[in-house]
Each structure stands twice: as C-alpha cells, then as structure tokens.
Design a protein around this motif. Structure first.
Motif, PDB file in Angstrom:
ATOM      1  N   GLU A 168       0.837  -1.191   0.000  1.00 43.07           N
ATOM      2  CA  GLU A 168       0.000   0.000   0.000  1.00 43.07           C
ATOM      3  C   GLU A 168       0.878   1.251   0.000  1.00 43.07           C
ATOM      4  N   PRO A 169       0.725   2.127  -1.007  1.00 35.96           N
ATOM      5  CA  PRO A 169       1.558   3.335  -1.047  1.00 35.96           C
ATOM      6  C   PRO A 169       1.163   4.326   0.045  1.00 35.96           C
ATOM      7  N   ALA A 170       2.132   5.096   0.506  1.00 35.67           N
ATOM      8  CA  ALA A 170       1.864   6.110   1.520  1.00 35.67           C
ATOM      9  C   ALA A 170       1.015   7.221   0.913  1.00 35.67           C
ATOM     10  N   PRO A 171      -0.070   7.613   1.564  1.00 35.86           N
ATOM     11  CA  PRO A 171      -0.916   8.675   1.013  1.00 35.86           C
ATOM     12  C   PRO A 171      -0.331  10.058   1.282  1.00 35.86           C
ATOM     13  N   LEU A 172      -0.689  10.995   0.441  1.00 35.95           N
ATOM     14  CA  LEU A 172      -0.375  12.383   0.717  1.00 35.95           C
ATOM     15  C   LEU A 172      -1.204  12.844   1.912  1.00 35.95           C
ATOM     16  N   SER A 173      -0.697  13.787   2.669  1.00 40.62           N
ATOM     17  CA  SER A 173      -1.376  14.233   3.884  1.00 40.62           C
ATOM     18  C   SER A 173      -2.639  15.023   3.539  1.00 40.62           C
ATOM     19  N   PRO A 174      -3.602  15.072   4.445  1.00 39.45           N
ATOM     20  CA  PRO A 174      -4.796  15.905   4.237  1.00 39.45           C
ATOM     21  C   PRO A 174      -4.454  17.364   3.964  1.00 39.45           C
ATOM     22  N   THR A 175      -3.412  17.864   4.641  1.00 36.43           N
ATOM     23  CA  THR A 175      -2.994  19.253   4.431  1.00 36.43           C
ATOM     24  C   THR A 175      -2.512  19.471   3.005  1.00 36.43           C
ATOM     25  N   GLU A 176      -1.706  18.535   2.501  1.00 42.37           N
ATOM     26  CA  GLU A 176      -1.206  18.654   1.131  1.00 42.37           C
ATOM     27  C   GLU A 176      -2.338  18.536   0.129  1.00 42.37           C
ATOM     28  N   MET A 177      -3.264  17.615   0.352  1.00 38.06           N
ATOM     29  CA  MET A 177      -4.377  17.454  -0.588  1.00 38.06           C
ATOM     30  C   MET A 177      -5.277  18.682  -0.588  1.00 38.06           C
ATOM     31  N   LYS A 178      -5.418  19.318   0.558  1.00 38.90           N
ATOM     32  CA  LYS A 178      -6.197  20.557   0.623  1.00 38.90           C
ATOM     33  C   LYS A 178      -5.546  21.627  -0.234  1.00 38.90           C
ATOM     34  N   GLU A 179      -4.211  21.693  -0.189  1.00 39.75           N
ATOM     35  CA  GLU A 179      -3.477  22.651  -1.011  1.00 39.75           C
ATOM     36  C   GLU A 179      -3.593  22.310  -2.493  1.00 39.75           C
ATOM     37  N   ILE A 180      -3.512  21.020  -2.819  1.00 47.14           N
ATOM     38  CA  ILE A 180      -3.667  20.591  -4.215  1.00 47.14           C
ATOM     39  C   ILE A 180      -5.044  20.971  -4.739  1.00 47.14           C
ATOM     40  N   LEU A 181      -6.072  20.729  -3.950  1.00 48.79           N
ATOM     41  CA  LEU A 181      -7.430  21.073  -4.360  1.00 48.79           C
ATOM     42  C   LEU A 181      -7.561  22.579  -4.576  1.00 48.79           C
ATOM     43  N   ARG A 182      -6.899  23.372  -3.739  1.00 45.38           N
ATOM     44  CA  ARG A 182      -6.919  24.823  -3.923  1.00 45.38           C
ATOM     45  C   ARG A 182      -6.273  25.202  -5.252  1.00 45.38           C
ATOM     46  N   LYS A 183      -5.161  24.549  -5.545  1.00 42.05           N
ATOM     47  CA  LYS A 183      -4.479  24.844  -6.811  1.00 42.05           C
ATOM     48  C   LYS A 183      -5.314  24.418  -8.014  1.00 42.05           C
ATOM     49  N   PHE A 184      -6.016  23.299  -7.880  1.00 41.94           N
ATOM     50  CA  PHE A 184      -6.804  22.796  -8.997  1.00 41.94           C
ATOM     51  C   PHE A 184      -7.936  23.753  -9.372  1.00 41.94           C
ATOM     52  N   LYS A 185      -8.365  24.586  -8.442  1.00 37.89           N
ATOM     53  CA  LYS A 185      -9.441  25.528  -8.736  1.00 37.89           C
ATOM     54  C   LYS A 185      -9.026  26.538  -9.801  1.00 37.89           C
ATOM     55  N   SER A 186      -7.725  26.807  -9.882  1.00 39.70           N
ATOM     56  CA  SER A 186      -7.251  27.757 -10.879  1.00 39.70           C
ATOM     57  C   SER A 186      -6.447  27.081 -11.987  1.00 39.70           C
ATOM     58  N   TYR A 187      -6.411  25.765 -11.963  1.00 36.17           N
ATOM     59  CA  TYR A 187      -5.628  25.030 -12.958  1.00 36.17           C
ATOM     60  C   TYR A 187      -6.183  25.271 -14.358  1.00 36.17           C
ATOM     61  N   GLY A 188      -5.321  25.640 -15.278  1.00 34.11           N
ATOM     62  CA  GLY A 188      -5.731  25.808 -16.657  1.00 34.11           C
ATOM     63  C   GLY A 188      -6.310  27.168 -16.980  1.00 34.11           C
ATOM     64  N   LYS A 189      -6.486  28.036 -15.969  1.00 31.63           N
ATOM     65  CA  LYS A 189      -7.043  29.362 -16.242  1.00 31.63           C
ATOM     66  C   LYS A 189      -5.976  30.268 -16.854  1.00 31.63           C
ATOM     67  N   GLN A 190      -6.441  31.194 -17.684  1.00 32.74           N
ATOM     68  CA  GLN A 190      -5.537  32.201 -18.214  1.00 32.74           C
ATOM     69  C   GLN A 190      -5.155  33.171 -17.098  1.00 32.74           C
ATOM     70  N   LEU A 191      -4.015  33.806 -17.192  1.00 34.67           N
ATOM     71  CA  LEU A 191      -3.552  34.740 -16.168  1.00 34.67           C
ATOM     72  C   LEU A 191      -4.584  35.819 -15.875  1.00 34.67           C
ATOM     73  N   ASP A 192      -5.243  36.327 -16.895  1.00 31.39           N
ATOM     74  CA  ASP A 192      -6.205  37.402 -16.696  1.00 31.39           C
ATOM     75  C   ASP A 192      -7.425  36.945 -15.909  1.00 31.39           C
ATOM     76  N   ALA A 193      -7.671  35.639 -15.880  1.00 34.72           N
ATOM     77  CA  ALA A 193      -8.852  35.119 -15.196  1.00 34.72           C
ATOM     78  C   ALA A 193      -8.570  34.758 -13.748  1.00 34.72           C
ATOM     79  N   LEU A 194      -7.288  34.747 -13.362  1.00 32.76           N
ATOM     80  CA  LEU A 194      -6.941  34.371 -12.003  1.00 32.76           C
ATOM     81  C   LEU A 194      -7.301  35.485 -11.021  1.00 32.76           C
TER      82      LEU A 194
END
Length: 232
Positions: free
Chosen positions: A191-217
C-alpha cells in the motif's frame, strides 16, 4: 429536432463510440447522457455503439418518464439522480473500464496516493457499496460515494463521472482509469503512503485555478502556481 439538438445527439454518439475505441468499455456496456431542456438525452438500452443513430437516443424528463420507441439505458436512474442532485452536472459517463473495475471488485476506491486524485474534486475517489445494476439502491449508493466529488467507483461494476460538458465527463473517466492503473501498479510493492490531508487541501486549492488564463486568475489564486516571467 432543432439543429442544436441534432448536434448534441451526434456528440453523445461520438462520446459513446469513443468509450469503446479507447478501451474504457466493451460491447454494449456503459452509457452516456447530457442534460437537455427539462430532462436528459441518454443512450438506449442494449444497442451496440456502432448501431447508434440520433433517432435512437432517448429523451427523459426529470420525473423518470421517457419518450419515443427505444428504452433508455438500464442505468438511467444513476444519470437522472446525478442531474437532480448536482445542478452543475451537464453530462454523465458510466463505463466498465478494466482497471477501475478491477479495483471495484475488491470494494476499493482510489486514495490520495497521487496528487491527481484531486481531479475528481476531493482527496480520494470512493467506491460505492454494491447493489444490483439499474436499481434505486445502486443509485443511492453512488450518490453517497460521490459526495461533493465528480467521480466514484461502483463496487463489482465500474465507474461513473460527471462534468460541465461531455468532453469533461469523458476526460475525467479517462483520468480515473489511469489513476486506477497506477494505483494497482503501486500495490505490487504494498500500500503506497498517502499524501497528507494538508497537502491534498493545497492541491485542491491549486486545482481551482488550474488551466485558467492569467487574466482570469483572482488575486488570492495568483500564488497557486509558480509563474514564469512575462516578456513583451
């Protein structure tokens, strides 16, 4: 049938055919739908993807009634309940992709072993409890497993995804299958070690702006990614 509805029906057929050509499903298994007017358009029951035509797609209202000479997919209830439960759902893809299905036979979802698990909108992709296909019980188990995410596995069955478009729902199904493949490979060593809840929370935050153009951020998202220097 309007031109726009005609085009929408053709996109459903193209997406359904792509499930088979990409190996995400086989035979007549799997189904595709889109929200349309006050209901949904869905692939019919038991008809091979190669034999689909725009006239064979079925329109259903949100009360569960259907119109025309063809029966809707036997899994219509899952699609209907997603549209009822999630206002942002515009398309649903269900398939029996090999690796996701293999995981589901062990009643296993996909944990945060890789940051891309966040693509489904949460810190894991859950596996719904088993229930017979096409039943209300399965649909209820699916909704429970989805929670606030856009994908889940279905025990001893397959996977289901939804999105703001057919392209997004189909793409997410491919991502779920890829993650299932990677997770199964990782399990060879344990079983692989999971990423921490804190890290996944940060990843989810980043995913909200993933793929957006700079002007849309928005300002508070500007630090979500390390941006290169812009040169004129």
């Amino acid at each position: 049938m309007t031109t726009s509805e005609n085009q929408l029906r053709r996109k459903i057929i193209k997406t359904a055919s792509a499930l088979q050509s990409t190996g995400l499903t086989h035979g007549t298994s799997g189904n595709v739908s889109v929200r349309h007017k006050d209901g949904l358009l869905i692939t019919p029951s038991g008809i091979a993807y190669a034999d689909l035509s725009i006239e064979k797609l079925v329109f259903m209202d949100l009360s569960g009634g259907y119109y025309g000479d063809y029966l809707p997919s036997s899994e219509w209830r899952m699609h209907l309940d997603i549209y009822r439960r999630y206002p942002d759902a515009q398309a649903v893809v269900h398939c029996h992709s090999p690796r996701a299905t293999a995981l589901s036979t062990h009643n296993k979802g996909i944990p945060a072993f890789h940051y891309m698990v966040a693509v489904a909108g949460g810190d894991e992709i859950k596996c719904a409890d088993y229930a017979t296909f096409g039943t209300k019980a399965l649909s209820e188990a699916m909704i429970a497993a989805l929670g606030d995410r856009r994908a889940c596995l279905l025990a001893h069955h397959g996977q289901i995804t939804y999105g703001p478009s057919l392209e997004k729902a189909f793409g997410l199904a491919g991502e779920v299958e890829a993650l299932a493949d990677q997770y199964l490979s990782a399990l060879v060593l344990g079983e692989p070690a999971p990423l921490s809840p804190t890290e996944m929370k940060e990843i989810l935050r980043k995913f909200k702006s993933y793929g957006k153009q700079l002007d849309a951020l928005e300002d508070d998202d500007a630090g979500a990614f390390e941006m290169p220097e812009r040169r004129d």
